[in-house]
Design an enzyme around this catalytic site. Structure first.
Site, PDB file in Angstrom:
ATOM      1  N   ARG A 104       0.844  -1.212   0.000  1.00  0.00           N
ATOM      2  CA  ARG A 104       0.000   0.000   0.000  1.00  0.00           C
ATOM      3  C   ARG A 104       0.872   1.251   0.000  1.00  0.00           C
ATOM      4  NH1 ARG A 104      -2.187   1.817   4.418  1.00  0.00           N
ATOM      5  NH2 ARG A 104      -2.566  -0.251   5.298  1.00  0.00           N
ATOM      6  N   ASP A 117      -8.497  17.355 -15.178  1.00  0.00           N
ATOM      7  CA  ASP A 117      -8.802  15.970 -15.532  1.00  0.00           C
ATOM      8  C   ASP A 117      -8.518  15.844 -17.029  1.00  0.00           C
ATOM      9  OD1 ASP A 117      -9.996  13.607 -16.397  1.00  0.00           O
ATOM     10  OD2 ASP A 117     -11.646  13.723 -14.960  1.00  0.00           O
ATOM     11  N   LYS A 174      -9.359   4.599 -19.419  1.00  0.00           N
ATOM     12  CA  LYS A 174      -9.707   5.016 -20.776  1.00  0.00           C
ATOM     13  C   LYS A 174      -8.488   4.896 -21.703  1.00  0.00           C
ATOM     14  CE  LYS A 174     -13.400   5.843 -18.406  1.00  0.00           C
ATOM     15  NZ  LYS A 174     -13.724   7.149 -17.829  1.00  0.00           N
TER      16      LYS A 174
HETATM   17  C1  LIG Z   1     -14.172   7.645 -16.508  1.00  0.00           C
HETATM   18  C2  LIG Z   1     -13.819   8.997 -16.055  1.00  0.00           C
HETATM   19  C3  LIG Z   1     -13.520   9.278 -14.710  1.00  0.00           C
HETATM   20  C4  LIG Z   1     -13.623   8.228 -13.618  1.00  0.00           C
HETATM   21  O1  LIG Z   1     -12.680   7.221 -13.798  1.00  0.00           O
HETATM   22  P1  LIG Z   1     -12.894   5.713 -13.270  1.00  0.00           P
HETATM   23  O2  LIG Z   1     -11.635   5.052 -13.719  1.00  0.00           O
HETATM   24  O3  LIG Z   1     -14.131   5.175 -13.888  1.00  0.00           O
HETATM   25  O4  LIG Z   1     -13.017   5.793 -11.775  1.00  0.00           O
HETATM   26  C5  LIG Z   1     -13.150  10.557 -14.383  1.00  0.00           C
HETATM   27  N1  LIG Z   1     -13.102  11.542 -15.313  1.00  0.00           N
HETATM   28  C6  LIG Z   1     -13.388  11.313 -16.604  1.00  0.00           C
HETATM   29  C7  LIG Z   1     -13.318  12.436 -17.582  1.00  0.00           C
HETATM   30  C8  LIG Z   1     -13.763  10.043 -17.025  1.00  0.00           C
HETATM   31  O5  LIG Z   1     -14.074   9.829 -18.305  1.00  0.00           O
END
Ligand SMILES: *Cc1c(COP(=O)(O)O)cnc(C)c1O
Length: 403
Positions: free
Chosen positions: A59, A184, A209
């Site tokens: 961890r 993000d 993604k």
């Molecule tokens: C999918 C996504 C998230 C969240 O990510 P997870 O891996 O599903 O927890 C956050 N921001 C954006 C823009 C996303 O497409």
């Protein structure tokens, strides 16, 4: 390996890995272990002081995860990176790190649904407030800053309308008011956009993604401009909330990363062909894509993104019924949330990813019942076009039949 010696494409394949075991393994070894043996007094330094150098417990750190973190640091041009069990674990870690009761977070008006959920939770439980604003200009951003604002949290491009937030404008305001900026960067991947180059303090990804790219991992990444601040988060929020990545998922991400640049090139090339195709369709009203010469924000796109990427949204003539008929007529393209996979995915934001957003707010954001979002995959583009063409013909026939 120093990042300035190599291009991004090379860093994706090599950065951060040294064959310390001298086994000659080209693939990064998978250290699937929860704990690590301490050395005996005669062996050396790793003793019982509580601040041991090296590995103690996974961890707190793991050699496979460390390679991934160093590789992402190089790709995002930051100081250090933390890997998490999901994108949301990265989002929650940075927001918990930056805020305390009474603080205010300024956000772009479009943010990921669960991030929106998290902001509501922070507000309800800890009185940390937020505003979602359009950020169309520097003045608009500046006028929303309050005396208790501590950070600006944005996504660009914004899902699903591909609206862009001008990174330079955000940084200018943040600098004047001493605010931290979190971006993000999931939709662009480090290959298309590096917000730290513009002055952002933190960049995060849902590695689920594009970074993984193969639709088989949930993971998140958080890179900081200031490596020391990231190490503080490692020793506090990440350690104590505990949303760490598993070594195997880190290993899969390293594998996916090797092809990030060629995947992004193909996603983009396919998207550009589909953009031209969609713009010619009688049944399509509007197409949203950052690198479209007709996009009023094209200049911003060119300043901060290296290419347009693989996401395209468009509105189909009619409404919810026609949109759903269109989806039902597709064979190759799969109806699914998520994005950035090899497979082309399509979804209906109003009833899928954004169903929880109140209708009025959805309309303000341009998320109408006729909007569809495509995550363009890596298939041959002619096959994708054919699939779309059949679906358009089918919907066209129904509309004609009705009138
Ligand atoms: C999918 C996504 C998230 C969240 O990510 P997870 O891996 O599903 O927890 C956050 N921001 C954006 C823009 C996303 O497409």
């Amino acid at each position: 390996m120093k990042e300035h010696h190599y291009h991004q494409d090379t860093l994706m394949i090599h950065e951060g890995y040294v064959d310390k075991e001298h086994q000659g393994s080209l693939a990064v070894p998978l250290y699937q272990t929860s704990t690590y043996a301490f050395e005996t007094a005669s062996q050396g330094e790793k003793r019982f002081s509580g601040v041991e150098e090296g590995n103690v417990y996974s961890r707190l750190g793991n050699p496979t995860v460390r390679v991934l973190e160093e590789r992402i640091t190089a790709l995002e041009k930051g100081g250090a990176t933390l890997a998490f069990a999901s994108g949301m674990a990265a989002v929650s870690a940075i927001l918990v790190h930056l805020t305390k009761t009474g603080d205010h977070i300024l956000c772009s008006r479009g943010i990921y649904g669960c991030t929106f959920g998290l902001l509501s939770l922070l507000e309800d439980k800890y009185s940390i407030s937020h505003d979602l604003i359009r950020m169309g200009s520097e003045e608009e951003i500046e006028s929303a800053v309050t005396s208790n604002t501590v950070c600006i949290y944005i996504e660009t491009p914004i899902n699903p309308t591909m609206e862009l937030v001008d990174l330079q404008a955000v940084m200018n305001v943040a600098k004047r008011h001493g605010l931290k900026v979190v971006v993000d960067n999931t939709f662009s991947s480090p290959f298309l956009q590096n917000p730290i180059e513009f002055g952002a303090d933190f960049v995060l990804h849902s590695a689920t993604k594009y970074i993984n790219g193969h639709g088989d991992v949930i993971a998140g990444l958080l890179t900081g401009k200031d490596g020391e601040e990231i190490q503080k988060i490692r020793g506090s929020v990440q350690k104590d909330f505990g949303g760490i990545i598993s070594p195997f998922d880190a290993w899969l991400l390293l594998r996916g990363l090797k092809t990030l640049s060629i995947r992004m090139e193909r996603h983009t090339a396919n998207a550009e062909v589909l953009l031209r195709f969609l713009k010619k369709q009688d049944l399509v009203d509007t197409v949203y894509y950052p690198y479209d010469v007709d996009n009023p924000q094209y200049e911003i796109a060119k300043r901060q993104m290296r290419a347009g990427g693989g996401l395209i949204s468009f509105t189909i003539k009619g409404g919810k019924k026609e949109a759903q008929q269109f989806l039902d007529a597709l064979r190759l393209i799969k109806i699914a949330v998520s994005l950035g996979d090899a497979e082309t995915l399509i979804q209906h934001p109003a009833t899928m990813t954004h169903a929880v957003v109140p209708e009025r707010q959805r309309e303000q954001m341009g998320i109408t019942d006729s909007l569809l979002r495509l995550s363009v995959g890596l298939e041959h583009v002619d096959d994708l076009m054919k699939d779309l063409e059949i679906a358009f013909t089918q919907v066209g026939k129904t509309i004609q039949h009705q009138s």
